[in-house]
Design a protein around this motif. Sequence first.
Motif, PDB file in Angstrom:
ATOM      1  N   ALA A  14       1.446  -1.176   0.014  1.00 57.87           N
ATOM      2  CA  ALA A  14       0.127  -0.124   0.517  1.00 57.87           C
ATOM      3  C   ALA A  14       0.805   1.432  -0.229  1.00 57.87           C
ATOM      4  O   ALA A  14       0.551   1.994  -0.533  1.00 57.87           O
ATOM      5  CB  ALA A  14      -1.113   0.387   1.104  1.00 57.87           C
TER       6      ALA A  14
ATOM      7  N   ARG B 255      -1.273   4.302  -1.974  1.00 58.47           N
ATOM      8  CA  ARG B 255      -2.394   4.370  -1.449  1.00 58.47           C
ATOM      9  C   ARG B 255      -2.801   4.056   0.502  1.00 58.47           C
ATOM     10  O   ARG B 255      -3.218   3.502   0.882  1.00 58.47           O
ATOM     11  CB  ARG B 255      -3.397   2.864  -1.637  1.00 58.47           C
ATOM     12  CG  ARG B 255      -3.395   2.752  -3.320  1.00 58.47           C
ATOM     13  CD  ARG B 255      -4.568   2.195  -4.068  1.00 58.47           C
ATOM     14  NE  ARG B 255      -4.121   2.337  -5.000  1.00 58.47           N
ATOM     15  CZ  ARG B 255      -4.774   1.383  -6.011  1.00 58.47           C
ATOM     16  NH1 ARG B 255      -5.426   0.726  -5.060  1.00 58.47           N
ATOM     17  NH2 ARG B 255      -5.591   1.944  -7.792  1.00 58.47           N
TER      18      ARG B 255
ATOM     19  N   ALA C  22      -7.133  -0.230  -0.428  1.00 58.13           N
ATOM     20  CA  ALA C  22      -5.342  -0.054  -0.648  1.00 58.13           C
ATOM     21  C   ALA C  22      -4.787  -1.180  -1.039  1.00 58.13           C
ATOM     22  O   ALA C  22      -3.185  -0.778  -1.742  1.00 58.13           O
ATOM     23  CB  ALA C  22      -5.370   0.207   1.333  1.00 58.13           C
ATOM     24  N   ASN C  23      -5.175  -2.585  -1.133  1.00 60.10           N
ATOM     25  CA  ASN C  23      -4.431  -3.337  -1.820  1.00 60.10           C
ATOM     26  C   ASN C  23      -4.844  -4.171  -2.569  1.00 60.10           C
ATOM     27  O   ASN C  23      -6.001  -5.078  -2.258  1.00 60.10           O
ATOM     28  CB  ASN C  23      -3.781  -4.499  -0.266  1.00 60.10           C
ATOM     29  CG  ASN C  23      -3.221  -3.455   0.460  1.00 60.10           C
ATOM     30  OD1 ASN C  23      -1.840  -3.289   0.492  1.00 60.10           O
ATOM     31  ND2 ASN C  23      -3.902  -3.505   2.017  1.00 60.10           N
TER      32      ASN C  23
END
Length: 454
Positions: free
Chosen positions: A331, A336, A421-422
């Motif tokens: 991330a 992110r 985020a991932n």
Amino acid sequence: MSALTEMRRAQTAAAKRRRQITWLVVLAVLAVLPFVFNQNIFALAVMTQMGIAVIFALSYNMMLGQGGMLSFGHAVYFGLGGFLAMHFMNFIEEGMIPLPIPLLPLIGGMFGMLIAIIIGSFSTRRAGTVFAMISMGIAELVAASSLIFVAFFGGEEGISGDRTTGPNVLSLDYASEIEVYYIVAIWAAIAIYFMHRFSRTPAGRMANAVRDNSERAEFVGYSQRAVRWMSFCGAGFFAGIAGGLFAIAYEILTEETLNVVTSFGVLLWAYIGGIGFFIGPIIGAIFYTFLQTVMSNYTEIWVFYVAIIFLLTVSFVPAGLTGIMMMHLPAYQNGRLKLLFRPYALMAVPVLLFVLGMIGFLELGHFAKLTSAVEREHSLFSIIMNIDSVVPWLSFSIMVGLGIFGMRRLKPGLMEAWETANPTQGAGLKAAAPEKPIEMGKDTAAVEEGAPSS
């Protein structure tokens, strides 16, 4: 082809510069830490203990994290190295050996390696459960011998020495805490560097290969026993160095230095920090030492909290504290990571309520068990509480209930933020944890090596 070669050379040079900068930063931090805390005696003592624990934990990681050898007797090499260093300290005091005190850890390391050579000659024939049981048996044997061979171990009282009686180097008598800290810091930097270098050598790589698949390593021509024995001896050497530093720092050694409890302690440090990463045992040793030296001033059941942390780590985060940080690396690389700040901040509130509520229950319960019929008030969180009153118990019950309710309500949002985020499924988990945790009953330990390039 030439352009590709030049690009690889540039990447290698850049990586080398990063490693050099990292080591320079580490040395600078070790040098200025005493002044950050205004040379406070307590802070110096804690940092000295942390330095010794870091070397000890990393030496254990050479066996478990890199070699896949689960040992319950690693304190043997730590303790024996410390005992011999203490004897040499007494020889120096009597004028028999003109050896500078800062070189005593080298004596401890050489003796620890000698013992490891002898024990490893038969114990490294097997791995897994057999190796673990052999190590435990040896630990109990040495611990029992410490009460029998009084001339070397000093019996129940142990042996002591005086580090201030040796030859003065640069007009230093090693009487102050800051001088002892710098001895430990220098040895810690040296030990960390060489243990990291070992993990990058062909021998270190083959230790990883034997750990992951010993039969395949044998098939390509490497003796799994010889590879394990080499890692075992290296681990014994650095554990002995840590023992020698312990002798200098505390000037006394007893049976507790080499018993099974100490061996289980270093196992806790490595697992809590993360055995799949080189830096993991460092974080685990610092974390445990902080709990031991700071939390023990506020609670008598700090060991119980450490046990809970260990159980939670093994059950839910096998990659340890370092693995939790590495989970967020994808991330961060994708830019992110900021998407997780708000969900984490919201989740922190119910988690904190739950933790404080459980601590309140445990502390009040412990106090109620030990206190007399007259003394019924206890200070917790700077608040005076009467354990006979229903108010504190009800308050902590509400905190625990609200914490559980809040965590359940916020969990879906946190998981959604994590997936955002991932975007690659399991990216964070794959970066952080091994595909298979270490299994005590098998001869291999499938822990991916995740040491940082620095």
